[in-house]
Design a protein around this motif. Sequence first.
Motif, PDB file in Angstrom:
ATOM      1  N   ALA A 159       0.849  -1.213   0.000  1.00 30.20           N
ATOM      2  CA  ALA A 159       0.000   0.000   0.000  1.00 30.20           C
ATOM      3  C   ALA A 159       0.877   1.253   0.000  1.00 30.20           C
ATOM      4  CB  ALA A 159      -0.918  -0.007   1.215  1.00 30.20           C
ATOM      5  N   ILE A 160       1.985   1.183   0.806  1.00 26.62           N
ATOM      6  CA  ILE A 160       2.916   2.343   0.829  1.00 26.62           C
ATOM      7  C   ILE A 160       3.514   2.541  -0.562  1.00 26.62           C
ATOM      8  CG2 ILE A 160       5.184   3.087   1.688  1.00 26.62           C
ATOM      9  CD1 ILE A 160       4.382   2.081   4.443  1.00 26.62           C
ATOM     10  N   ASN A 161       4.008   1.465  -1.170  1.00 27.81           N
ATOM     11  CA  ASN A 161       4.640   1.567  -2.497  1.00 27.81           C
ATOM     12  C   ASN A 161       3.651   2.135  -3.516  1.00 27.81           C
ATOM     13  OD1 ASN A 161       6.826   0.466  -1.318  1.00 27.81           O
ATOM     14  ND2 ASN A 161       6.581  -1.579  -2.208  1.00 27.81           N
ATOM     15  N   ASN A 162       2.406   1.740  -3.359  1.00 27.54           N
ATOM     16  CA  ASN A 162       1.376   2.164  -4.296  1.00 27.54           C
ATOM     17  C   ASN A 162       1.134   3.683  -4.211  1.00 27.54           C
ATOM     18  OD1 ASN A 162      -0.634   1.812  -6.187  1.00 27.54           O
ATOM     19  ND2 ASN A 162      -2.231   1.572  -4.640  1.00 27.54           N
ATOM     20  N   LEU A 163       1.156   4.177  -3.000  1.00 29.00           N
ATOM     21  CA  LEU A 163       0.848   5.608  -2.832  1.00 29.00           C
ATOM     22  C   LEU A 163       2.082   6.520  -2.910  1.00 29.00           C
ATOM     23  CD1 LEU A 163      -1.844   5.460   0.020  1.00 29.00           C
ATOM     24  CD2 LEU A 163      -2.213   5.709  -2.408  1.00 29.00           C
ATOM     25  N   THR A 164       3.271   5.942  -2.738  1.00 28.66           N
ATOM     26  CA  THR A 164       4.497   6.766  -2.755  1.00 28.66           C
ATOM     27  C   THR A 164       4.727   7.346  -4.150  1.00 28.66           C
ATOM     28  OG1 THR A 164       5.463   5.422  -1.029  1.00 28.66           O
ATOM     29  CG2 THR A 164       6.995   6.718  -2.349  1.00 28.66           C
ATOM     30  N   THR A 165       5.060   8.622  -4.194  1.00 32.61           N
ATOM     31  CA  THR A 165       5.474   9.263  -5.471  1.00 32.61           C
ATOM     32  C   THR A 165       6.765  10.036  -5.174  1.00 32.61           C
ATOM     33  OG1 THR A 165       4.300  11.276  -4.972  1.00 32.61           O
ATOM     34  CG2 THR A 165       3.054   9.600  -6.170  1.00 32.61           C
ATOM     35  N   ASP A 166       7.190  10.845  -6.162  1.00 34.10           N
ATOM     36  CA  ASP A 166       8.407  11.673  -5.955  1.00 34.10           C
ATOM     37  C   ASP A 166       8.248  12.555  -4.726  1.00 34.10           C
ATOM     38  OD1 ASP A 166       9.479  10.657  -8.099  1.00 34.10           O
ATOM     39  OD2 ASP A 166       9.231  12.414  -9.431  1.00 34.10           O
ATOM     40  N   LYS A 167       6.995  12.997  -4.512  1.00 31.63           N
ATOM     41  CA  LYS A 167       6.789  14.000  -3.466  1.00 31.63           C
ATOM     42  C   LYS A 167       6.100  13.449  -2.236  1.00 31.63           C
ATOM     43  CE  LYS A 167       7.270  17.909  -6.247  1.00 31.63           C
ATOM     44  NZ  LYS A 167       6.750  19.132  -6.728  1.00 31.63           N
ATOM     45  N   ILE A 168       5.409  12.336  -2.388  1.00 34.00           N
ATOM     46  CA  ILE A 168       4.661  11.813  -1.240  1.00 34.00           C
ATOM     47  C   ILE A 168       5.411  10.623  -0.628  1.00 34.00           C
ATOM     48  CG2 ILE A 168       2.485  10.752  -0.489  1.00 34.00           C
ATOM     49  CD1 ILE A 168       1.146  12.233  -2.831  1.00 34.00           C
ATOM     50  N   ILE A 169       5.617  10.700   0.672  1.00 34.27           N
ATOM     51  CA  ILE A 169       6.266   9.590   1.379  1.00 34.27           C
ATOM     52  C   ILE A 169       5.374   9.153   2.540  1.00 34.27           C
ATOM     53  CG2 ILE A 169       8.725   9.924   0.817  1.00 34.27           C
ATOM     54  CD1 ILE A 169       8.921  11.681   3.302  1.00 34.27           C
ATOM     55  N   LEU A 170       5.484   7.853   2.859  1.00 31.27           N
ATOM     56  CA  LEU A 170       4.657   7.309   3.947  1.00 31.27           C
ATOM     57  C   LEU A 170       5.512   6.400   4.810  1.00 31.27           C
ATOM     58  CD1 LEU A 170       2.846   6.934   1.024  1.00 31.27           C
ATOM     59  CD2 LEU A 170       1.082   6.682   2.768  1.00 31.27           C
ATOM     60  N   TRP A 171       5.181   6.310   6.041  1.00 28.36           N
ATOM     61  CA  TRP A 171       5.795   5.313   6.914  1.00 28.36           C
ATOM     62  C   TRP A 171       4.807   4.939   8.008  1.00 28.36           C
ATOM     63  CZ3 TRP A 171       6.982  10.402   6.861  1.00 28.36           C
ATOM     64  CH2 TRP A 171       7.030  11.108   8.047  1.00 28.36           C
ATOM     65  N   VAL A 172       4.986   3.696   8.503  1.00 30.10           N
ATOM     66  CA  VAL A 172       4.049   3.193   9.508  1.00 30.10           C
ATOM     67  C   VAL A 172       4.839   2.747  10.735  1.00 30.10           C
ATOM     68  CG1 VAL A 172       2.347   1.384  10.032  1.00 30.10           C
ATOM     69  CG2 VAL A 172       2.353   2.455   7.778  1.00 30.10           C
ATOM     70  N   ARG A 173       4.387   3.166  11.889  1.00 34.35           N
ATOM     71  CA  ARG A 173       5.017   2.741  13.153  1.00 34.35           C
ATOM     72  C   ARG A 173       3.996   1.902  13.933  1.00 34.35           C
ATOM     73  NH1 ARG A 173       9.573   5.970  15.059  1.00 34.35           N
ATOM     74  NH2 ARG A 173      10.074   7.485  13.452  1.00 34.35           N
ATOM     75  N   ASN A 174       4.512   0.855  14.554  1.00 38.91           N
ATOM     76  CA  ASN A 174       3.609   0.053  15.382  1.00 38.91           C
ATOM     77  C   ASN A 174       3.413   0.741  16.730  1.00 38.91           C
ATOM     78  OD1 ASN A 174       5.795  -0.456  16.926  1.00 38.91           O
ATOM     79  ND2 ASN A 174       6.122  -2.538  16.233  1.00 38.91           N
ATOM     80  N   PRO A 175       2.509   0.241  17.554  1.00 33.72           N
ATOM     81  CA  PRO A 175       2.259   0.947  18.822  1.00 33.72           C
ATOM     82  C   PRO A 175       3.525   1.127  19.670  1.00 33.72           C
ATOM     83  CG  PRO A 175       0.545  -0.659  18.426  1.00 33.72           C
ATOM     84  CD  PRO A 175       1.568  -0.888  17.368  1.00 33.72           C
ATOM     85  N   ASN A 176       4.601   0.337  19.391  1.00 36.42           N
ATOM     86  CA  ASN A 176       5.869   0.503  20.149  1.00 36.42           C
ATOM     87  C   ASN A 176       6.799   1.511  19.477  1.00 36.42           C
ATOM     88  OD1 ASN A 176       4.950  -1.420  21.911  1.00 36.42           O
ATOM     89  ND2 ASN A 176       5.812  -3.098  20.688  1.00 36.42           N
ATOM     90  N   GLN A 177       6.272   2.257  18.536  1.00 40.69           N
ATOM     91  CA  GLN A 177       7.021   3.304  17.804  1.00 40.69           C
ATOM     92  C   GLN A 177       8.087   2.732  16.869  1.00 40.69           C
ATOM     93  OE1 GLN A 177       6.282   6.577  17.668  1.00 40.69           O
ATOM     94  NE2 GLN A 177       4.545   5.987  18.955  1.00 40.69           N
ATOM     95  N   LEU A 178       8.021   1.457  16.577  1.00 34.85           N
ATOM     96  CA  LEU A 178       9.006   0.868  15.650  1.00 34.85           C
ATOM     97  C   LEU A 178       8.472   0.978  14.231  1.00 34.85           C
ATOM     98  CD1 LEU A 178      10.061  -2.319  17.604  1.00 34.85           C
ATOM     99  CD2 LEU A 178      11.497  -0.337  17.068  1.00 34.85           C
ATOM    100  N   ILE A 179       9.367   1.318  13.293  1.00 36.04           N
ATOM    101  CA  ILE A 179       8.918   1.462  11.900  1.00 36.04           C
ATOM    102  C   ILE A 179       8.726   0.060  11.331  1.00 36.04           C
ATOM    103  CG2 ILE A 179       9.587   2.279   9.607  1.00 36.04           C
ATOM    104  CD1 ILE A 179      11.160   4.491  11.054  1.00 36.04           C
TER     105      ILE A 179
END
Length: 478
Positions: free
Chosen positions: A89-109
Amino acid sequence: MKLPNRLLKATKTIWSKIDPFSLQVRLTVGIATFSAMGLSGVAIWTSWKMQQILVTSQKQNIEFLANRFPHDVEIYSDMVSIETGIQRAINNLTTDKIILWVRNPNQLIIAQSHQLQVDRSSHLLTSQMEPNPQLYKLRERYWVACGASLQVKGKILGKVYIAKDITSEQIMFLSLIKTLGIASLLSIAIITIIIAIYIQKSLKPLRRISAIAKTISANDLGAARLDLERVPSEVKELAQTFETMLLRLSDAWEMQRQFVSNFSHELRTPLTIVSGYLQSTLRRGKNLTPQQQEALSIAISETDRTIQLLQDLLDLARADNGRMHFNIESIILNDLLSEIVGMAVQYSNRVITMKATADIIAAKADRDRLKQVLLNLIDNAVKYSESDQPVIVKLDQQNEQVKIEICDRGRGIPLAQQSRIFERFYRVDENRAKSIGGTGLGLSIVKTLIEGMSGSVTVRSQPEKGSTFTVTLPLAQI
Ligand code: ADP
């Protein structure tokens, strides 16, 4: 001179000519200030609105992605594991300008856009990011970002962070604002110049009225016309009122002249008779006491002074009415001046010398009037200098002019008063002048008579050193 110096000098000259209290400056500054305020308001409002539009559209975009992301993960996780689903889903939405990241409840990426593996700086935003998209500035870059909770199939997986780099749009926007600012400043400057020119043009008729008013003398009050064509009706009205006022002034002036002329004429005759009676009483009164003789002498001298004053007033009134006639002829000045000097020596008991540069110098003048002028000037030279000081009368010829100078070594006249002594009733030191006698009309008569003979009279003087009155007359060929 160097260019900046010249520019500075020119600016100083223009600045010194500006009168801050003039109507032109006040109107220009007032209108320019209001235009500047209006234009600046429009520019500020436009910038604010543009910024709003830019940021709002980006925020909506990020909000849309934040809402869509859990659905995408849900779809992918039906086919692959949930972690792989998040990454897809991240790869799908990522573009040159848009970046995404997800952290779990323990703040780990647990998943992130591939750019983030190279440049981790965007992670610095994590702590500030709020659920609703906001504009952030990080290391000279502008971001619209949000951090929303990630819930898939009712299970909280952590938080998804979405950030869009809007630096290029923001820079474009800032340069647009700069251009808008410069354009506003230029418009204000141009508007100010146009307003200044327009106001200056509009005030021209008023300046003309003022210029014409300066040239109007007491003698042409009634004839003065303002003749202003194509002027605003307010100015026309002002000009008409001004002309009517001039006419009224002219009438009042004429009445005053008539009164002075009649008054002087009517008083002079009886006073001459009174003076005659007083003189004969003094001559014949053998048994008069010394006090009575002194009283009669004072009465005679005061009566004579008043007669002289009336005669002067009559002369001036005649000159004002244009009723003074000059019998212009060629006069040999060497002879006339010797005669006048002889007369003056007799009545003043002073050393008066004459110096001429040639044997024969002739001028075009009225003999009696010129005599009156020169006797008046010599009388002043005698009155306003000590009795041991000589008076010198010089005769000279220059080009087409004859120059007669009356020089004394008396008290002199301060520079500031030299231009005023030809005015009627003007006396330099009223208190001192009173003890000397005179009426304060002598020099104004001298000027009127000399100008009536196409000549001129000027003075050069230094206090406590002396004065030189110069009479110039047209040269006569013999
Ligand atoms: P006045 O009757 O007072 O002499 P004038 O018109 O002849 O009037 O002169 C005007 C004033 O000019 C005088 O009061 C005097 O102060 C000054 N003045 C005229 N001639 C001389 C002079 N030769 N030296 C100094 N002051 C003079």
